[in-house]
Design an enzyme around this catalytic site. Structure first.
Site, short mmCIF file in Angstrom:
data_model
loop_
_atom_site.label_atom_id
_atom_site.label_comp_id
_atom_site.label_asym_id
_atom_site.label_seq_id
_atom_site.Cartn_x
_atom_site.Cartn_y
_atom_site.Cartn_z
CB SER A 72 -0.05 5.98 14.81
OG SER A 72 -0.07 5.31 13.58
CD GLU B 182 -8.05 6.82 11.27
OE1 GLU B 182 -6.94 6.70 10.70
OE2 GLU B 182 -9.13 6.74 10.68
CG ASP C 176 -14.64 10.09 -0.60
OD1 ASP C 176 -14.07 10.07 -1.69
OD2 ASP C 176 -14.38 9.29 0.33
CG PHE D 102 -16.36 0.52 6.20
CD1 PHE D 102 -16.87 1.77 5.86
CD2 PHE D 102 -15.09 0.44 6.74
CE1 PHE D 102 -16.11 2.91 6.04
CE2 PHE D 102 -14.32 1.59 6.93
CZ PHE D 102 -14.84 2.83 6.58
CG HIS E 12 -2.72 4.37 11.51
ND1 HIS E 12 -2.46 5.52 12.23
CD2 HIS E 12 -4.01 4.49 11.09
CE1 HIS E 12 -3.54 6.31 12.22
NE2 HIS E 12 -4.50 5.69 11.55
P1 FAD Z 1 -6.18 11.53 -3.33
O1 FAD Z 1 -4.79 11.15 -3.00
O2 FAD Z 1 -6.41 12.90 -3.88
O3 FAD Z 1 -6.72 10.44 -4.37
C1 FAD Z 1 -8.10 10.34 -4.70
C2 FAD Z 1 -8.27 9.75 -6.10
O4 FAD Z 1 -7.87 10.71 -7.09
C3 FAD Z 1 -7.44 8.51 -6.38
O5 FAD Z 1 -8.18 7.68 -7.23
C4 FAD Z 1 -6.21 9.05 -7.11
O6 FAD Z 1 -5.62 8.10 -7.99
C5 FAD Z 1 -6.77 10.24 -7.87
N1 FAD Z 1 -5.81 11.36 -7.93
C6 FAD Z 1 -5.04 11.80 -6.90
N2 FAD Z 1 -4.29 12.86 -7.30
C7 FAD Z 1 -4.60 13.10 -8.59
C8 FAD Z 1 -4.16 14.09 -9.53
N3 FAD Z 1 -3.27 15.02 -9.19
N4 FAD Z 1 -4.70 14.04 -10.78
C9 FAD Z 1 -5.62 13.08 -11.12
N5 FAD Z 1 -6.07 12.13 -10.25
C10 FAD Z 1 -5.58 12.15 -9.00
N6 FAD Z 1 -11.86 10.49 4.71
C11 FAD Z 1 -12.45 11.48 5.42
O7 FAD Z 1 -13.44 12.06 4.95
N7 FAD Z 1 -11.98 11.86 6.66
C12 FAD Z 1 -10.89 11.28 7.22
O8 FAD Z 1 -10.50 11.65 8.33
C13 FAD Z 1 -10.23 10.24 6.48
N8 FAD Z 1 -9.11 9.64 6.98
C14 FAD Z 1 -8.46 8.70 6.22
C15 FAD Z 1 -7.26 8.16 6.70
C16 FAD Z 1 -6.57 7.21 5.98
C17 FAD Z 1 -5.27 6.67 6.51
C18 FAD Z 1 -7.09 6.76 4.73
C19 FAD Z 1 -6.37 5.70 3.95
C20 FAD Z 1 -8.28 7.30 4.23
C21 FAD Z 1 -8.96 8.28 4.96
N9 FAD Z 1 -10.14 8.87 4.48
C22 FAD Z 1 -10.76 9.86 5.21
C23 FAD Z 1 -10.72 8.44 3.21
C24 FAD Z 1 -10.25 9.32 2.03
O9 FAD Z 1 -10.65 10.66 2.22
C25 FAD Z 1 -10.87 8.76 0.76
O10 FAD Z 1 -10.32 7.51 0.45
C26 FAD Z 1 -10.83 9.68 -0.46
O11 FAD Z 1 -11.64 9.11 -1.49
C27 FAD Z 1 -9.44 9.87 -1.06
O12 FAD Z 1 -8.63 10.67 -0.29
P2 FAD Z 1 -7.06 10.76 -0.63
O13 FAD Z 1 -6.47 11.75 0.26
O14 FAD Z 1 -6.47 9.42 -0.71
O15 FAD Z 1 -7.17 11.37 -2.14
#
Ligand code: FAD
Length: 285
Positions: free
Chosen positions: A15, A17, A108, A215, A265
């Site tokens: 895949s 991106e 974020d 980065f 990916h």
């Molecule tokens: P989460 O899974 O919610 O985790 C974030 C943090 O909170 C972690 O430290 C975790 O341990 C903690 N946490 C999670 N769930 C809980 C809970 N229930 N209770 C307490 N703590 C918790 N960013 C963008 O803005 N746009 C994009 O398109 C984008 N694409 C991405 C694609 C990939 C494949 C990856 C790996 C990252 C991408 N990101 C993107 C970056 C991502 O948004 C950031 O890394 C963000 O800080 C975390 O998102 P997440 O979905 O992993 O969050």
């Protein structure tokens, strides 16, 4: 550096991106990039989504173009700073376009935006998508073999990853990394928790070093010392950086495939050349 690892029937998935370009010229260039990368027959092209919804329309436009070309598009969707109503509207739009795969993220909070909105973490978004749309979407989530930079501890991060799988994620894509052991360790730890969804390594081809280093510091991806030193030694020698980067990343992919990674990916940064060359070396092209 290359081998005859893969048969044409291999079940390995690819895949790729993209990010939504800001200008019409960028959109044109992305069309050409996509045409080249489509030759690799990826399972899907994903399109990132700017924090706080800043690219909502541009993400949607690229997703629609990809789908219009008969290719599979997977929009990213981040939830931080959003209301349930706004996320529902986006999911409805995608369903109307028959988009069936989505990358569900927390994102974020952009600086200056104080209101975290109605979702705190990605597991809540996954739950919401499942509740609202049933099995319509294949849901991808993010994974962090070197741990998310804000995680309280590796154990905590792992537990939070498991929550996303339990909420209904079908598959995961990792943050990029250059240390294959971190990936294998993470997969083992997830499996030990009884979670068996595919965890696809995210691969960042290396086009230049200083930007990548900045980065990587910000997103918590480690560039090992031996690589960092070597890149620094090349100075402005773009060709040497490119050649070494290709060797390193193709070698990493080879290790990952040999170790059982279910796919790759590519964070292609809207460029075709490096991803195509890596796949050629892996005999995936
Ligand atoms: P989460 O899974 O919610 O985790 C974030 C943090 O909170 C972690 O430290 C975790 O341990 C903690 N946490 C999670 N769930 C809980 C809970 N229930 N209770 C307490 N703590 C918790 N960013 C963008 O803005 N746009 C994009 O398109 C984008 N694409 C991405 C694609 C990939 C494949 C990856 C790996 C990252 C991408 N990101 C993107 C970056 C991502 O948004 C950031 O890394 C963000 O800080 C975390 O998102 P997440 O979905 O992993 O969050």
């Amino acid at each position: 550096m290359t081998s005859s690892l893969l048969t044409p029937n291999s079940s390995l998935t690819l895949s790729i991106e993209f990010f939504p370009p800001q200008t019409p010229e960028g959109v044109d260039k992305l069309r050409a990039t996509r045409a080249k990368l489509a030759e690799l027959k990826p399972e899907f092209f994903s399109v990132t989504y700017g924090a706080g919804g800043s690219t909502r329309e541009r993400t949607f436009a690229i997703v629609r173009e990809i789908a219009g070309e008969g290719l599979v598009a997977a929009p990213h969707l981040s939830c931080i700073g959003s209301t349930k109503e706004s996320i529902r509207a986006i999911l409805d739009e995608y369903r109307r376009e028959n988009i069936r795969r989505i990358v569900a993220l927390r994102g974020d909070l952009p600086s200056g935006m104080a209101d975290p909105g109605e979702f705190r973490y990605a597991n809540e978004l996954v739950e919401f998508i499942r509740r609202e749309t049933g099995d319509h979407f294949t849901i991808e989530v993010a994974a962090y073999p070197e741990w998310h930079p804000q995680a309280r501890s590796p154990a905590d991060d792992l537990a939070n990853f498991v929550k996303k799988a339990q909420a209904g994620a079908n598959s995961a894509i990792t943050q990029y990394f250059y240390n294959a052991d971190a990936y294998f360790h993470f997969v083992d730890a997830v499996r030990a928790r009884g979670v068996d969804i595919p965890i696809v390594p995210g691969i960042m081809p290396i086009a230049g070093f200083s930007k990548l280093a900045r980065f990587s510091d910000a997103c918590g991806a480690e560039i090992p010392r031996w690589m960092r030193k070597k890149f620094e030694g090349f100075g402005d020698d773009v060709e040497s950086i490119r050649a070494f980067g290709l060797d390193v990343v193709a070698g990493l992919c080879e290790k990952l495939i040999e170790g059982g990674a279910p796919g790759l990916h590519f964070y292609c940064m809207n460029q075709a050349a490096l991803t195509t060359e890596i796949c050629r070396r892996l005999k995936l092209a």
